[in-house]
Design a protein around this motif. Structure first.
Motif, PDB file in Angstrom:
ATOM      1  N   GLN A 109       3.741  37.402   8.868  1.00  0.00           N
ATOM      2  CA  GLN A 109       2.528  37.172   8.950  1.00  0.00           C
ATOM      3  C   GLN A 109       2.165  36.170   8.153  1.00  0.00           C
ATOM      4  OE1 GLN A 109       0.374  41.007   8.271  1.00  0.00           O
ATOM      5  NE2 GLN A 109      -1.220  40.020   7.220  1.00  0.00           N
ATOM      6  N   GLY A 110       1.156  35.515   8.446  1.00  0.00           N
ATOM      7  CA  GLY A 110       0.429  34.290   7.711  1.00  0.00           C
ATOM      8  C   GLY A 110       1.359  33.004   7.909  1.00  0.00           C
ATOM      9  N   ALA A 111       2.301  33.051   8.716  1.00  0.00           N
ATOM     10  CA  ALA A 111       3.103  31.767   9.093  1.00  0.00           C
ATOM     11  C   ALA A 111       2.454  30.808   9.689  1.00  0.00           C
ATOM     12  CB  ALA A 111       4.458  32.112   9.876  1.00  0.00           C
ATOM     13  N   LYS A 113       1.275  31.759  13.096  1.00  0.00           N
ATOM     14  CA  LYS A 113       1.523  31.971  14.931  1.00  0.00           C
ATOM     15  C   LYS A 113       0.511  31.879  15.677  1.00  0.00           C
ATOM     16  CE  LYS A 113       3.317  35.994  13.999  1.00  0.00           C
ATOM     17  NZ  LYS A 113       3.331  35.792  12.380  1.00  0.00           N
ATOM     18  N   THR A 114      -0.655  32.720  14.963  1.00  0.00           N
ATOM     19  CA  THR A 114      -2.023  32.677  15.883  1.00  0.00           C
ATOM     20  C   THR A 114      -2.530  31.489  16.208  1.00  0.00           C
ATOM     21  OG1 THR A 114      -2.177  35.069  15.247  1.00  0.00           O
ATOM     22  CG2 THR A 114      -4.113  34.026  16.113  1.00  0.00           C
ATOM     23  N   THR A 115      -2.683  30.494  15.089  1.00  0.00           N
ATOM     24  CA  THR A 115      -3.088  29.089  14.817  1.00  0.00           C
ATOM     25  C   THR A 115      -2.358  28.388  16.102  1.00  0.00           C
ATOM     26  OG1 THR A 115      -3.672  29.398  12.630  1.00  0.00           O
ATOM     27  CG2 THR A 115      -3.925  27.509  13.496  1.00  0.00           C
ATOM     28  N   LEU A 116      -0.982  28.561  15.811  1.00  0.00           N
ATOM     29  CA  LEU A 116      -0.067  27.703  16.786  1.00  0.00           C
ATOM     30  C   LEU A 116      -0.294  27.831  18.257  1.00  0.00           C
ATOM     31  CD1 LEU A 116       3.378  27.688  17.798  1.00  0.00           C
ATOM     32  CD2 LEU A 116       2.381  25.790  16.783  1.00  0.00           C
ATOM     33  N   LEU A 258       2.979  21.378   7.503  1.00  0.00           N
ATOM     34  CA  LEU A 258       3.493  20.324   7.116  1.00  0.00           C
ATOM     35  C   LEU A 258       2.579  19.378   6.481  1.00  0.00           C
ATOM     36  CD1 LEU A 258       6.406  19.116   9.668  1.00  0.00           C
ATOM     37  CD2 LEU A 258       6.567  20.330   7.557  1.00  0.00           C
ATOM     38  N   ASP A 259       1.304  19.672   6.518  1.00  0.00           N
ATOM     39  CA  ASP A 259       0.182  18.804   5.912  1.00  0.00           C
ATOM     40  C   ASP A 259       0.168  19.293   4.346  1.00  0.00           C
ATOM     41  OD1 ASP A 259      -0.540  21.450   6.969  1.00  0.00           O
ATOM     42  OD2 ASP A 259      -2.328  20.783   6.353  1.00  0.00           O
ATOM     43  N   GLY A 260       0.756  20.399   3.830  1.00  0.00           N
ATOM     44  CA  GLY A 260       0.782  20.591   2.530  1.00  0.00           C
ATOM     45  C   GLY A 260       1.771  19.920   1.605  1.00  0.00           C
ATOM     46  N   ALA A 281       5.840  20.804  15.185  1.00  0.00           N
ATOM     47  CA  ALA A 281       5.223  21.189  13.579  1.00  0.00           C
ATOM     48  C   ALA A 281       3.655  21.125  13.849  1.00  0.00           C
ATOM     49  CB  ALA A 281       5.573  19.585  12.889  1.00  0.00           C
ATOM     50  N   SER A 282       3.314  22.192  12.851  1.00  0.00           N
ATOM     51  CA  SER A 282       2.023  21.925  12.833  1.00  0.00           C
ATOM     52  C   SER A 282       1.514  21.474  11.483  1.00  0.00           C
ATOM     53  CB  SER A 282       1.450  23.519  12.799  1.00  0.00           C
ATOM     54  OG  SER A 282       0.196  23.848  12.654  1.00  0.00           O
ATOM     55  N   THR A 283       0.507  20.523  11.488  1.00  0.00           N
ATOM     56  CA  THR A 283       0.153  19.819  10.278  1.00  0.00           C
ATOM     57  C   THR A 283      -1.281  20.036   9.854  1.00  0.00           C
ATOM     58  OG1 THR A 283      -0.467  18.198  12.017  1.00  0.00           O
ATOM     59  CG2 THR A 283       1.667  17.980  11.094  1.00  0.00           C
ATOM     60  N   GLY A 284      -2.099  21.171  10.358  1.00  0.00           N
ATOM     61  CA  GLY A 284      -3.601  21.432   9.681  1.00  0.00           C
ATOM     62  C   GLY A 284      -3.921  22.611  10.596  1.00  0.00           C
ATOM     63  N   GLU A 285      -5.282  22.848  10.278  1.00  0.00           N
ATOM     64  CA  GLU A 285      -5.960  23.958  10.919  1.00  0.00           C
ATOM     65  C   GLU A 285      -6.391  23.697  12.131  1.00  0.00           C
ATOM     66  OE1 GLU A 285      -7.473  26.984   8.329  1.00  0.00           O
ATOM     67  OE2 GLU A 285      -7.314  25.475   6.654  1.00  0.00           O
ATOM     68  N   GLY A 286      -6.851  22.385  12.546  1.00  0.00           N
ATOM     69  CA  GLY A 286      -7.307  21.959  13.798  1.00  0.00           C
ATOM     70  C   GLY A 286      -6.367  21.961  15.047  1.00  0.00           C
TER      71      GLY A 286
HETATM   72  P1  GDP Z   1      -0.279  34.320  11.683  1.00  0.00           P
HETATM   73  O1  GDP Z   1      -0.373  35.633  10.720  1.00  0.00           O
HETATM   74  O2  GDP Z   1       1.249  34.132  11.725  1.00  0.00           O
HETATM   75  O3  GDP Z   1      -0.822  34.564  12.899  1.00  0.00           O
HETATM   76  O4  GDP Z   1      -1.064  33.210  10.724  1.00  0.00           O
HETATM   77  P2  GDP Z   1      -2.272  32.293  11.317  1.00  0.00           P
HETATM   78  O5  GDP Z   1      -2.240  31.616  12.433  1.00  0.00           O
HETATM   79  O6  GDP Z   1      -3.386  33.477  10.977  1.00  0.00           O
HETATM   80  O7  GDP Z   1      -2.431  31.385   9.971  1.00  0.00           O
HETATM   81  C1  GDP Z   1      -2.430  31.850   8.520  1.00  0.00           C
HETATM   82  C2  GDP Z   1      -3.327  30.808   7.675  1.00  0.00           C
HETATM   83  O8  GDP Z   1      -2.447  29.732   7.805  1.00  0.00           O
HETATM   84  C3  GDP Z   1      -4.627  30.617   8.559  1.00  0.00           C
HETATM   85  O9  GDP Z   1      -5.630  30.475   7.288  1.00  0.00           O
HETATM   86  C4  GDP Z   1      -4.473  29.308   9.195  1.00  0.00           C
HETATM   87  O10 GDP Z   1      -5.819  28.487   9.545  1.00  0.00           O
HETATM   88  C5  GDP Z   1      -3.494  28.602   8.255  1.00  0.00           C
HETATM   89  N1  GDP Z   1      -2.544  27.362   8.834  1.00  0.00           N
HETATM   90  C6  GDP Z   1      -1.995  27.605  10.243  1.00  0.00           C
HETATM   91  N2  GDP Z   1      -1.168  26.727  10.261  1.00  0.00           N
HETATM   92  C7  GDP Z   1      -1.572  25.795   9.357  1.00  0.00           C
HETATM   93  C8  GDP Z   1      -0.940  24.373   9.192  1.00  0.00           C
HETATM   94  O11 GDP Z   1      -0.225  23.822   9.767  1.00  0.00           O
HETATM   95  N3  GDP Z   1      -1.497  23.750   8.058  1.00  0.00           N
HETATM   96  C9  GDP Z   1      -2.552  24.281   7.123  1.00  0.00           C
HETATM   97  N4  GDP Z   1      -3.018  23.635   6.281  1.00  0.00           N
HETATM   98  N5  GDP Z   1      -3.021  25.742   7.574  1.00  0.00           N
HETATM   99  C10 GDP Z   1      -2.469  26.434   8.452  1.00  0.00           C
END
Ligand code: GDP
Length: 304
Positions: A109-111, A113-116, A258-260, A281-286
């Motif tokens: 959780q928080g990795a 996934k959903t954003t990806l 990876l943006d961190g 690779a995911s590099t941000g929230e967009g």
């Molecule tokens: P899940 O629990 O695996 O589905 O995780 P989420 O997709 O909800 O992401 C957890 C948090 O990490 C959210 O606040 C996202 O906006 C943030 N997040 C996800 N991917 C990235 C990324 O590549 N860079 C940054 N800076 N934040 C990210």
């Protein structure tokens, strides 16, 4: 990311490049500095050990002794071995002969996934595919809604257990395996050529989560199972990756955040420890903060 590792290695190589001949002591010293830099970047100990052994064996061999510029040759060896631990060649998505190609996402959780899921759908759509997303994270409150928002942004439909889940705190109910198989049937009926399944994560690895993910994978016959991992996780990356590798036998890795300012250890350890390639690779929230992972480019980024 990798700034500090990159600076340390650059300094080491600057010393090395100036030398006309390399003694065994020079090579030992260089190996020690690289080892320290990798450990400080949180790369897993067994990965560092193997890496240094390979670099040293090659650096002491004929390819360096006979090189016109031995220092430069050692840098080249480090580069090649780095590409190797990052997975070698760029790994393309394995498309099913008979669509839809089913891609399952797994991870803590928080990795991310959903954003990806939204980003991957957006990326595949831009390549001419017709993806559909399936919301099988029925544990985390709001995960279904979050996927629906991501799908909307990407312009990709989302199959969800029921449309009424909208409250911030309410979690969806139902059987994720059933949702996944219904999603697959819907994708077939509507001729989507790729199906991306978001699954539930936990704060730590647990047996029930793993069983659920394995059950979903088996039920839909996933062609790709992507292990999504937060690159800020540091040394924990190894245990988590091993647990998921055993639990769901994933086919590829996605590094997020990876943006961190993470030191990069996870990125350098996971492919090597599991033998599975990093694919994205995911590099941000967009939506567009997403890259196909190229081991050679990543190695160059670290060494330049
Ligand atoms: P899940 O629990 O695996 O589905 O995780 P989420 O997709 O909800 O992401 C957890 C948090 O990490 C959210 O606040 C996202 O906006 C943030 N997040 C996800 N991917 C990235 C990324 O590549 N860079 C940054 N800076 N934040 C990210």
């Amino acid at each position: 990311m990798f700034n500090s590792l990159s600076d340390r290695l650059s300094a080491t190589f600057k010393n090395l490049r100036g030398k006309g001949r390399l003694s065994e002591a020079d090579i030992d010293g260089t190996a020690r500095e690289i080892r320290r830099a990798l450990l400080d970047a949180d790369v897993a100990v067994p990965v560092v050990r193997e890496f240094i052994a390979k670099v040293k064996a090659r650096a002491l061999g004929a390819e360096v002794a006979q090189a016109l510029n031995p220092g430069q040759q050692v840098v080249k060896i480090v580069n090649e071995e780095l590409v190797g631990i990052l997975g070698g060649k760029t790994r393309e998505l394995a498309l099913a002969k008979q669509p839809p190609t089913v891609i399952m996402l797994a991870g803590l959780q928080g990795a991310g996934k959903t954003t990806l899921a939204g980003k991957l759908a957006h990326h595949l759509k831009s390549q001419g595919h017709t993806p559909m997303l399936v919301a099988c994270d029925l544990q985390r409150p709001n995960a279904v809604k979050q996927l629906q928002v991501g799908g909307q942004r990407a312009g990709v439909p989302v199959f969800a257990p029921h449309p009424g889940v909208s409250s911030e705190t309410e979690s969806a109910t139902g059987d994720p395996v059933k949702v996944a198989t219904e999603g697959l049937a819907e994708a077939r009926a509507k001729l989507h050529d790729v199906l991306i399944i978001d699954t539930a994560g936990r704060l730590g690895v647990d047996a029930e989560l793993m069983r659920q993910a394995a059950d979903i994978k088996a039920a839909v016959g996933a062609h790709e199972t992507l292990f999504v991992i937060d690159s800020m996780i540091g040394q924990d990356a190894v245990n988590t990756a091993q647990a998921f590798n055993e639990g769901v036998d994933f086919t590829g890795v996605v590094l997020t955040k990876l943006d961190g300012d993470a030191r990069g250890g996870a990125a350098l350890s996971v492919a090597s420890i599991t033998g599975k390639p990093v694919m994205y690779a995911s590099t941000g929230e967009g939506l567009k903060d997403f890259e196909i992972f190229h081991p050679d480019r990543m190695a160059r980024r670290i060494l330049d």
